[in-house]
Design a protein around this motif. Sequence first.
Motif, PDB file in Angstrom:
ATOM      1  N   TYR A  66       0.853  -1.207   0.000  1.00 50.72           N
ATOM      2  CA  TYR A  66       0.000   0.000   0.000  1.00 50.72           C
ATOM      3  C   TYR A  66       0.879   1.245   0.000  1.00 50.72           C
ATOM      4  O   TYR A  66       0.663   2.188  -0.770  1.00 50.72           O
ATOM      5  CB  TYR A  66      -0.906  -0.008   1.238  1.00 50.72           C
ATOM      6  CG  TYR A  66      -1.750   1.238   1.361  1.00 50.72           C
ATOM      7  CD1 TYR A  66      -2.971   1.340   0.704  1.00 50.72           C
ATOM      8  CD2 TYR A  66      -1.319   2.324   2.133  1.00 50.72           C
ATOM      9  CE1 TYR A  66      -3.738   2.498   0.797  1.00 50.72           C
ATOM     10  CE2 TYR A  66      -2.072   3.472   2.231  1.00 50.72           C
ATOM     11  CZ  TYR A  66      -3.285   3.554   1.574  1.00 50.72           C
ATOM     12  OH  TYR A  66      -4.035   4.691   1.671  1.00 50.72           O
ATOM     13  N   THR A  67       1.905   1.240   0.874  1.00 50.29           N
ATOM     14  CA  THR A  67       2.809   2.392   0.972  1.00 50.29           C
ATOM     15  C   THR A  67       3.520   2.618  -0.358  1.00 50.29           C
ATOM     16  O   THR A  67       3.678   3.753  -0.819  1.00 50.29           O
ATOM     17  CB  THR A  67       3.848   2.169   2.091  1.00 50.29           C
ATOM     18  OG1 THR A  67       3.159   1.839   3.287  1.00 50.29           O
ATOM     19  CG2 THR A  67       4.722   3.372   2.304  1.00 50.29           C
ATOM     20  N   ASP A  86       1.101   4.169  -2.752  1.00 54.62           N
ATOM     21  CA  ASP A  86       0.785   5.528  -2.327  1.00 54.62           C
ATOM     22  C   ASP A  86       1.909   6.481  -2.691  1.00 54.62           C
ATOM     23  O   ASP A  86       1.663   7.602  -3.155  1.00 54.62           O
ATOM     24  CB  ASP A  86       0.542   5.542  -0.810  1.00 54.62           C
ATOM     25  CG  ASP A  86       0.059   6.900  -0.342  1.00 54.62           C
ATOM     26  OD1 ASP A  86      -1.140   7.184  -0.561  1.00 54.62           O
ATOM     27  OD2 ASP A  86       0.870   7.676   0.191  1.00 54.62           O
ATOM     28  N   LYS A  87       3.155   6.019  -2.503  1.00 50.48           N
ATOM     29  CA  LYS A  87       4.302   6.896  -2.787  1.00 50.48           C
ATOM     30  C   LYS A  87       4.461   7.126  -4.290  1.00 50.48           C
ATOM     31  O   LYS A  87       5.055   8.121  -4.706  1.00 50.48           O
ATOM     32  CB  LYS A  87       5.584   6.297  -2.200  1.00 50.48           C
ATOM     33  CG  LYS A  87       5.697   6.541  -0.688  1.00 50.48           C
ATOM     34  CD  LYS A  87       6.978   6.039  -0.099  1.00 50.48           C
ATOM     35  CE  LYS A  87       7.039   6.378   1.382  1.00 50.48           C
ATOM     36  NZ  LYS A  87       8.142   5.686   2.061  1.00 50.48           N
ATOM     37  N   SER A 140       5.789   2.821   8.193  1.00 49.64           N
ATOM     38  CA  SER A 140       5.540   3.480   6.903  1.00 49.64           C
ATOM     39  C   SER A 140       4.043   3.596   6.637  1.00 49.64           C
ATOM     40  O   SER A 140       3.561   4.631   6.159  1.00 49.64           O
ATOM     41  CB  SER A 140       6.177   2.679   5.758  1.00 49.64           C
ATOM     42  OG  SER A 140       7.533   2.579   5.949  1.00 49.64           O
ATOM     43  N   GLN A 189       2.451   6.270   8.766  1.00 50.17           N
ATOM     44  CA  GLN A 189       2.780   7.612   8.261  1.00 50.17           C
ATOM     45  C   GLN A 189       2.017   7.921   6.980  1.00 50.17           C
ATOM     46  O   GLN A 189       1.517   9.036   6.790  1.00 50.17           O
ATOM     47  CB  GLN A 189       4.284   7.696   7.989  1.00 50.17           C
ATOM     48  CG  GLN A 189       5.110   7.865   9.242  1.00 50.17           C
ATOM     49  CD  GLN A 189       6.561   8.174   8.927  1.00 50.17           C
ATOM     50  OE1 GLN A 189       6.867   8.713   7.885  1.00 50.17           O
ATOM     51  NE2 GLN A 189       7.439   7.822   9.845  1.00 50.17           N
ATOM     52  N   THR A 190       1.925   6.913   6.103  1.00 50.09           N
ATOM     53  CA  THR A 190       1.235   7.119   4.823  1.00 50.09           C
ATOM     54  C   THR A 190      -0.235   7.449   5.043  1.00 50.09           C
ATOM     55  O   THR A 190      -0.819   8.273   4.327  1.00 50.09           O
ATOM     56  CB  THR A 190       1.361   5.847   3.950  1.00 50.09           C
ATOM     57  OG1 THR A 190       2.738   5.551   3.804  1.00 50.09           O
ATOM     58  CG2 THR A 190       0.748   6.036   2.572  1.00 50.09           C
ATOM     59  N   THR A 191      -0.825   6.771   6.024  1.00 50.89           N
ATOM     60  CA  THR A 191      -2.256   7.001   6.292  1.00 50.89           C
ATOM     61  C   THR A 191      -2.462   8.144   7.288  1.00 50.89           C
ATOM     62  O   THR A 191      -3.590   8.367   7.743  1.00 50.89           O
ATOM     63  CB  THR A 191      -2.897   5.714   6.848  1.00 50.89           C
ATOM     64  OG1 THR A 191      -2.111   5.263   7.956  1.00 50.89           O
ATOM     65  CG2 THR A 191      -2.967   4.629   5.792  1.00 50.89           C
ATOM     66  N   HIS A 192      -1.337   8.838   7.633  1.00 54.06           N
ATOM     67  CA  HIS A 192      -1.364  10.015   8.520  1.00 54.06           C
ATOM     68  C   HIS A 192      -1.904   9.689   9.906  1.00 54.06           C
ATOM     69  O   HIS A 192      -2.431  10.563  10.585  1.00 54.06           O
ATOM     70  CB  HIS A 192      -2.191  11.153   7.894  1.00 54.06           C
ATOM     71  CG  HIS A 192      -1.730  11.490   6.510  1.00 54.06           C
ATOM     72  ND1 HIS A 192      -0.505  12.061   6.260  1.00 54.06           N
ATOM     73  CD2 HIS A 192      -2.319  11.316   5.295  1.00 54.06           C
ATOM     74  CE1 HIS A 192      -0.345  12.235   4.954  1.00 54.06           C
ATOM     75  NE2 HIS A 192      -1.433  11.781   4.346  1.00 54.06           N
ATOM     76  N   SER A 207       5.295  12.168  10.356  1.00 52.74           N
ATOM     77  CA  SER A 207       6.613  11.694   9.930  1.00 52.74           C
ATOM     78  C   SER A 207       7.718  12.415  10.699  1.00 52.74           C
ATOM     79  O   SER A 207       7.505  13.429  11.296  1.00 52.74           O
ATOM     80  CB  SER A 207       6.786  11.927   8.447  1.00 52.74           C
ATOM     81  OG  SER A 207       6.562  13.280   8.149  1.00 52.74           O
TER      82      SER A 207
END
Lengths: 85, 454
Positions: A78-79, A82-83, B444, B447-450, B454
């Motif tokens: 997923y990350t 997303d990136k 990660s 952080q990606t999903t807030h 970060s």
Amino acid sequence: MKSAAPLIKDAPKLPGVGEQALPADAVLDDELIMDLERDQFVDATSQPVPRAALSTSALVGLWALRVFVVLVSMMVIYTFFDKLH
Amino acid sequence: MAATDASAASGLGGPRLTGEDSARSLDRSRVHDARRQRRRWRLVWLLVGPGILAMLGENDGPSMIAYASDGAQYGLGFFVPFIPLLFAMAFVCQEMCMRIGAVTHRGYGELVLQRYGKAWGWFGAGDLTLTNLVTLVAEFVSIRVGLAYFHLGAGVAVGLGLALVAFTISGGRYWRWERIVLGMALFNGLFLLAAILVKPDVGAIAGSLDFSPFPGGSFNTLLLLLASTIGATVTPWMIFFQQSASADKGMTPRDINHGRYDTAIGAVLAAIFGIGALVAGAALLTHNGSGIEGFAGAGFPEALRHVAGSAAGAVFALGLIEAGAVAILTISASTAYAAGECVGVSHSFNSSPRSAALFYAANVGVALLAAMVILIPGAPLLSIALNANVLATVLLPVSLVLMLMLANDKGLMGRWANRRSTNVIGVAVIAFVGLCGAAYGIDSFLQTTHIIGS
């Protein structure tokens, strides 16, 4: 984990062929046989080993680890996507 | 070769003899001769292979780029001792694989499937296929990066990689395949040459053996560094590959000591060459790692050329081509072994393509699939290459646990089962790998999903 008697033993060798009269074309193959252990032959390795009886705790542990790893992998994937955006 | 039944014909009642048996017997006869004649170095020469290939195969394109990036962004401190530590961990895992293969004469995939059930076998094969496919894409990227330095494009990279796979598997003999790939793998030493060409400060290298200075940056960056560096050293394909290759080579319990030498030589060489890539990358440190971000366009060797001269850039580019090429061969082979073992059909380089069709098809097919990805316009090759090692690290713990179970299975291993000390180290390795991979993945994601900042 329960274990049975050893399935793989100390390198048993094939019976000697020196005393036997062999067809000429069989000599090479029989000499080659002598350089493989009995349990090394395709014939032997194509026989499946018996299933091990895993204890309940071992099974639960393995499944828990499996589920955990799949979840973390999904997070990483997923990350990754997303990136990309 | 068609199967014969020579032993039945001679009235001995022995096992049915196949072409695969004949080819393996020929290799084993050389080993027995060397052992009888007490020719020690000849014996070492005959028995080395799977261990060196697993270790140098893992010094692949993404791994060498990861080491060089570490050097370029953080310098030598911490990583100079950390890389050998990781290869010591890899030695512990790979020695177990070699031992299981030599004792049982079976690959990892088939043993897990038969011993612990189809679900675990297919899960392992699924993990392997996923990580191998991603890693193979990264290997083609690596070749492309190397070739781009010489102004050659993606088509050449694809052609070169596929031609090598086709050439190496064409002989119908494990020995031939192993020796060709082994010869190529020694060119991994180009990274050591690149390190010498950047004229490093030897005192600084020696001074960094105390794990300091510790890399700075955010917690997530540190976790990424750990996960990608671990993934550059221990991966699922190595487990499948070395066990299957040891069995395919015909190793027996009598060869276990030589298998350990083979694995140890591979680990030492891989650590030295890995540090070579780190040192070469560290030459970019004073330039703030400039150029590495654009490495998909041959930025890394090009950046090195500006800092250390054209020879250093060219050698590093050649190293990337070699690292990618060797890894394509070993990783494709591990996929082919796993496919054959899980389906239960012939899976040996000693078999003919006709009698081991799936094995050969998987070998070429997985490489072909990865090659097609890098030809897709706009494919996120840089991101794939950088994430290949992380994904391998995350998926690794299950493979390692099952490997540890096999190595402790007295029903299979008899007196060659793990000792307590090996188990203690093995469990520590699994815990370390699992924690680093999981911590990076979870951090990660949060952080990606807030969920966290970060």
